[in-house]
Design an enzyme around this catalytic site. Structure first.
Site, short mmCIF file in Angstrom:
data_model
loop_
_atom_site.label_atom_id
_atom_site.label_comp_id
_atom_site.label_asym_id
_atom_site.label_seq_id
_atom_site.Cartn_x
_atom_site.Cartn_y
_atom_site.Cartn_z
CD GLN A 38 -7.07 9.32 -0.40
OE1 GLN A 38 -6.70 8.26 -0.87
NE2 GLN A 38 -6.37 10.42 -0.49
CB SER A 57 -4.12 6.67 6.53
OG SER A 57 -3.38 7.02 5.41
CB SER A 72 -8.06 14.05 1.68
OG SER A 72 -6.73 13.85 2.05
CD GLU A 129 -3.18 9.10 -3.19
OE1 GLU A 129 -3.14 7.90 -2.91
OE2 GLU A 129 -3.47 9.99 -2.38
CG ASN A 151 8.28 12.41 -1.65
OD1 ASN A 151 7.15 12.00 -1.94
ND2 ASN A 151 8.76 13.58 -2.04
CD GLU A 152 11.03 10.25 3.47
OE1 GLU A 152 9.78 10.21 3.40
OE2 GLU A 152 11.66 11.33 3.48
#
Lengths: 413, 372
Positions: free
Chosen positions: A125, A128, A160, A244, A394-395
């Site tokens: 992928q 980013s 990744s 995802e 997670n934020e």
């Protein structure tokens, strides 16, 4: 209300278990983040695909078994219980394929899916960028119109599997004058070996090239490799992001199996340490909670909760806050954010507890002879640490939970 | 074959919720804490009229279990008692002492009770019914079950293996005590002790009174009743946590600081997101334990595993509710630290339920004992 599976589904479980018992390699494969391990895992994908076990939820025409969501979950339980190898094709199968099922053309499905199912083409992928992590809408890499396609230029990172993969998928800015940052983006697939692509592997904490930077210099992509309409990439990508974070990346079977191994480890260790005992219990409780949460979710989908009609649609983009309590929000993927925060923290807790149980041997990683599990827990711990970072930190997920599920006002991050 | 509540069960929960919303339960809680049980008993009666306690009692004693409630599976697939044409459980099955409770419906009801901070020995009364049904002594059943079903009989129930204090011994009509392998009916009790949650009135029961039953079957029945009590305490805690979260969400949207609602601050959002996470993942554990308990030992699952499921639900729901209480208190600020605000009813209950019918540590040990 019941937790029993239908007899036909239990039959499916037995078929899968029998196959896995015969075929799972006795000796664990080398890490798939190495060249040697990558090749071994690609070969394992071929073995899976030969008997149509690589993509059980896909339609038969693309190499699947047309398995329901319930059966897919059963398969995953059996897969991890059998200690089968990690899936090198996961990016493609769980991220790109659902997007294709939802937005791809019939020609794209026919061309892309079969080699993905067989491991012949492994996907990375390319989301980013150095300036765009959680804030994906701010990405800068561009796609410029050219004869019969697009020219991609820019810089992607944290990709990744890209060090050894064949192709990649990602978002590119095709209309720099769009009125909002998340408009004017286009979703494309491209060849990692095409002229103009430079792949620079990045070593993660343990030194293995688990991800890479991609430098793109006018890389040609034909129109047939654009998914959905040009300029609509954000909408297309959001279904992938939900996948995802949600079910497909981290199926409950993985944590259930890990929790069982943890209990076995604890029974061999010092049972008088109640602090450790409580952590083991909490990991077991967490794995069971995740399994049951997913089960309720899957049953809700099977009962007809609103979804797209594509065969991959059952594996993501589901409405609501999950569980049994109904749907406080009306959806928009907030539930996959719940999932993501929960499994990523559970994964770390499972592995940290195992390392603490192992004591001095917990320090041994990567096929260490002296380690009782050949460093498996240490490697797993290292992998788990990335969980709260990737797929949207997670934020950011907690912001989504608060805004979409709890209805709190938007604010500054 | 799905892990979902059906429409009828949802409607049952909604009906109870509407009913309790219309009653002044908060007022009844405060009165209960001040030794005036009248308003609480009035709410209790309405719960009974809605069928809550009948769920724990077989039809022949005026209840609705196991086949009287239409929402229950009729085909035995769920591990329910096989039901004959006349609606009664076959004799052999009854003799085995495994008549299941409608634990899913009951758990649902107790989530709603927790949401409204219902006072009184609700858990203990249902646990007592579970104990009696497991003992299956017709004389004992006739003596207590009809009164429990109709709401006229509140039972305080203590298992000395779980702790010395009886909840609402003074307010209850009957005080059951499990002492080793004996079931006692206590005539009296010691002084009411001050407790963290004033609405939970604790006293030591008298231990020298009428022996109703004794022997290993009492110990087995008591273990079953303790599981029922732990499950319903977990369900109640879940409701307490849901209510604390909901009230806090309302508050942070109204309360302004620095010119904006505090609910727009990331630190506030993240605490509330974590509270929701804990509750969302505790909830399926509670209902899975209810399903396991409804099946009893008839399921392949096994009793040890079922006990582990109940314990897991108790830990997760108890911690989720307590976490929600801490979050509610922090985000309400000093206002939340006052007794005057009704929030105090739930904050204190969350703490008390955390150790009732199984401390977190005891439950964690049970989870591991039941783990495969």
């Amino acid at each position: 209300m019941d937790l029993e599976h239908a007899p036909e589904d239990e039959e499916f479980r037995h078929t899968a278990r029998a196959w896995l018992t015969t075929h799972v390699p006795v000796t664990p494969l080398p890490s798939l983040e190495t060249e040697e391990g990558f090749a071994a895992h690609r070969k394992w994908e071929r073995t899976l695909a030969a008997d149509r076990w690589s993509v059980v939820s896909w339609p038969e025409e693309y190499g699947g078994r047309g398995a329901s969501l319930a059966r897919w979950l059963i398969f995953e339980e059996e897969y991890y219980a059998a200690n089968a190898p990690g899936r090198v094709s996961q990016n493609g199968i769980s991220l790109l394929a659902p997007t294709l099922f939802e937005h791809g053309s019939p020609a794209q499905l026919a061309r892309v899916l079969p080699p993905m199912a067989s491991g012949e083409v492994v996907w990375a992928q390319a989301w980013s960028e150095p300036e765009a992590g959680s804030d994906l809408a701010s990405l800068r890499s561009r796609a410029v119109r050219t004869e019969g396609g697009w020219l991609l230029s820019g810089h992607k990172t944290w990709s990744s599997r890209a060090a050894f993969a064949d192709r990649a998928f990602g978002l590119f800015r095709s209309d720099p004058n769009a009125d909002r940052p998340h408009r004017g983006l286009t979703y494309v697939m491209f060849d990692l070996r095409a002229p103009g692509v430079t792949v620079r592997p990045i070593a993660r904490l343990d030194g293995k090239p688990a991800f890479a930077e991609l430098f793109l210099d006018e890389v040609f992509v034909p129109d047939e490799d654009v998914i959905g309409e040009p300029g609509q990439g954000w909408r297309v990508a959001m279904s992938t992001a939900g996948n995802e974070r949600g079910l497909t990346l981290r199926s409950p079977g993985r944590f259930t199996a890990a929790a069982e191994r943890l209990v076995a480890l604890w029974r061999r260790a010092d049972p008088s340490d109640t602090a450790l005992r409580d952590r083991v219990a909490d990991a077991v409780i967490g794995a069971r909670a995740y399994h049951l949460f997913t089960r309720a979710h899957a049953d809700r989908l099977a009962a007809g909760a609103s979804l797209g009609d594509g065969p991959g649609a059952g594996l993501g983009a589901h409405p609501g806050a999950g569980g049994l309590g109904g749907d406080p929000s009306g959806g928009l993927g907030g539930d996959s954010s719940l999932n993501k925060v929960f499994w990523s923290e559970l994964d770390i807790a499972l592995h940290e507890t195992a390392l603490d149980l192992l004591g001095a041997e917990g320090e041994l990683a990567g096929h260490a002879n002296d380690s009782p599990d050949q460093g498996g827990w240490a490697d797993g711990w290292l992998f788990s640490l990335a969980g709260p970072i990737y797929a949207g930190t997670n934020e950011i997920q907690r912001d989504i939970i608060a805004e979409r599920l709890l209805g709190l006002p938007k604010g500054r991050r | 074959m799905t892990f979902l509540l059906d429409d009828e069960q949802h409607e049952f929960g909604r009906t109870l919720d509407r009913m309790l919303s219309a009653a002044d339960v908060a007022g009844a809680v405060r009165a209960w804490g001040a030794d005036d049980t009248g308003p609480g008993r009035k709410v209790w009666q309405r719960l009974a009229d809605a069928g809550v306690f009948a769920l724990a009692v077989p039809e022949e004693y005026g209840g609705a279990a196991p086949d009287g409630h239409k929402g229950a599976p009729q085909d035995g697939r769920c591990g329910e008692a096989p039901v004959g044409n006349d609606g009664a459980a076959p004799e052999g099955y009854r003799a085995s002492g495994l008549l299941p409770l409608l634990t899913v419906e009951m758990s649902l009801a107790f989530v709603v009770l927790g949401c409204h901070a219902m006072p009184g020995p609700v858990v203990e009364t249902v646990a007592a019914a579970a104990l009696l049904r497991r003992l299956d002594d017709p004389a004992l059943n006739r003596r207590w079950l009809p009164g429990i079903a109709t709401g006229g009989h509140l039972v305080s129930y203590t298992d000395q293996a779980h702790g010395p204090y009886a909840l609402d011994a003074a307010a209850a009509d009957t005080r059951f005590v499990i002492m080793d392998d004996r079931l006692l009916c206590a005539a009296g009790h010691g002084p009411v002790q001050p407790s963290l949650d004033p609405a939970r009135r604790l006293a030591r029961p008298a231990l020298d009174d009428e022996v109703l039953a004794s022997g290993p079957e009492v110990r087995a029945a008591a273990a079953h009743a303790a599981d029922v009590a732990a499950l319903l305490t977990a369900a109640q805690a879940l409701g307490v946590g849901r209510r604390l979260l909901a009230d806090t969400i309302t508050y942070v949207q109204q309360r302004k600081q620095f010119g904006v609602a505090i609910g727009s601050f990331q630190a506030v959002k993240h605490r509330l997101a974590d509270a929701l996470l804990a509750l969302e993942f505790a909830q399926p554990l509670v209902f899975a334990a209810a399903v396991a308990l409804a099946g009893g030992e008839r399921r392949a699952h096994g009793e040890r595993r079922t006990r582990g499921d109940v314990a897991a639900a108790k830990v997760a729901a108890g911690e989720a509710a307590y976490g929600a209480a801490r979050t509610a208190l922090q985000l309400h600020g000093a206002v939340g630290y006052t007794e005057e605000l009704d929030l105090s009813l739930w904050i204190r209950k969350a703490r008390a339920l955390r150790s009732a019918w199984g401390t977190p540590s005891a439950c964690r040990a049970r989870v591991l004992a039941g783990a495969p």
